[in-house]
Design a protein around this motif. Structure first.
Motif, mmCIF file in Angstrom:
data_model
loop_
_atom_site.group_PDB
_atom_site.id
_atom_site.type_symbol
_atom_site.label_atom_id
_atom_site.label_comp_id
_atom_site.label_asym_id
_atom_site.label_seq_id
_atom_site.Cartn_x
_atom_site.Cartn_y
_atom_site.Cartn_z
ATOM 1 N N THR A 22 0.854 -1.184 0.000
ATOM 2 C CA THR A 22 0.000 0.000 0.000
ATOM 3 C C THR A 22 0.893 1.238 0.000
ATOM 4 N N GLN A 23 0.305 2.368 -0.320
ATOM 5 C CA GLN A 23 1.069 3.618 -0.276
ATOM 6 C C GLN A 23 1.558 3.882 1.144
ATOM 7 N N GLN A 24 0.740 3.523 2.116
ATOM 8 C CA GLN A 24 1.090 3.723 3.518
ATOM 9 C C GLN A 24 2.352 2.930 3.878
ATOM 10 N N GLU A 25 2.447 1.671 3.415
ATOM 11 C CA GLU A 25 3.627 0.854 3.686
ATOM 12 C C GLU A 25 4.871 1.441 3.017
ATOM 13 N N ARG A 27 5.316 4.605 2.201
ATOM 14 C CA ARG A 27 5.645 5.844 2.912
ATOM 15 C C ARG A 27 6.443 5.545 4.184
ATOM 16 N N LYS A 28 6.032 4.508 4.926
ATOM 17 C CA LYS A 28 6.763 4.125 6.144
ATOM 18 C C LYS A 28 8.191 3.705 5.812
ATOM 19 N N GLU A 55 -3.072 0.304 -5.292
ATOM 20 C CA GLU A 55 -3.859 -0.047 -4.114
ATOM 21 C C GLU A 55 -5.034 -0.949 -4.480
ATOM 22 N N SER A 82 -8.969 -1.178 6.001
ATOM 23 C CA SER A 82 -9.127 0.200 6.485
ATOM 24 C C SER A 82 -7.915 0.621 7.307
ATOM 25 N N GLN A 83 -7.398 -0.304 8.118
ATOM 26 C CA GLN A 83 -6.207 0.006 8.911
ATOM 27 C C GLN A 83 -4.992 0.251 8.021
ATOM 28 N N ARG A 84 -5.017 -0.323 6.833
ATOM 29 C CA ARG A 84 -3.912 -0.138 5.892
ATOM 30 C C ARG A 84 -4.161 1.037 4.947
ATOM 31 N N GLY A 85 -5.209 1.802 5.221
ATOM 32 C CA GLY A 85 -5.478 3.002 4.438
ATOM 33 C C GLY A 85 -6.238 2.762 3.147
ATOM 34 N N THR A 87 -9.739 2.410 1.339
ATOM 35 C CA THR A 87 -11.162 2.698 1.555
ATOM 36 C C THR A 87 -11.838 2.908 0.207
#
Length: 153
Positions: A22-25, A27-28, A55, A82-85, A87
């Protein structure tokens, strides 16, 4: 793009090529490499452009895998995505790929397997334990009771 950012882009591309992210992963991971703000967003945009990061693809693969392999229900999959961003459209698309017949069959199989493990003769206790188990797996209460009711007949 500086040489440092090009190197980070290559590393991020191999990170995404290994498995869907995911983009969130991403970004981290970029944060770990001390890449923030506009530079991080530029790398993420480039990964999307090159097809390394999607995504929708992540959500579909995640939902399908958790459903088939772990037997998770839609509620649990929704919560995890949802926790992984993830939606909106991507989440709905991932859940839509799970066929209703397969979904019900998986729940029925899970309940049958769990029933063989329960060492209790009281049918009400057994039903309660089965329902609690299915709820913990993320299945909808109405469907659980429908399947448990069909088992009795």
């Amino acid at each position: 793009m500086t040489e440092y950012l090009k190197d980070a882009l290559r590393k991020a591309a191999s990170f995404c090529a290994y498995q869907e992210r995911t983009q969130q992963e991403v970004r981290k991971r970029l944060d770990k490499w001390d890449i923030y703000g506009d530079d991080a967003e530029e790398i993420i945009a480039e990964l999307i452009t090159q097809g390394y990061l999607s995504e929708e693809r992540f959500a579909t693969a995640f939902a399908g895998g958790k459903f088939r392999i772990k037997g998770w229900g839609k509620r649990r999959i929704t919560q995890e995505l949802s926790q992984r961003g993830i939606t909106g459209y991507n989440l709905n698309k991932a859940l839509a790929d799970i066929k209703p017949d397969d979904y019900r069959a998986k729940l029925t199989d899970l309940l049958e397997k769990k029933r063989r493990q329960i060492r209790d003769d009281n049918p009400l206790v057994v039903k309660q334990k089965l329902a609690r188990y299915a709820l913990s797996k993320g299945y909808e209460p109405a469907l659980i009771w429908e399947v448990l009711g069909a088992e009795e007949e």
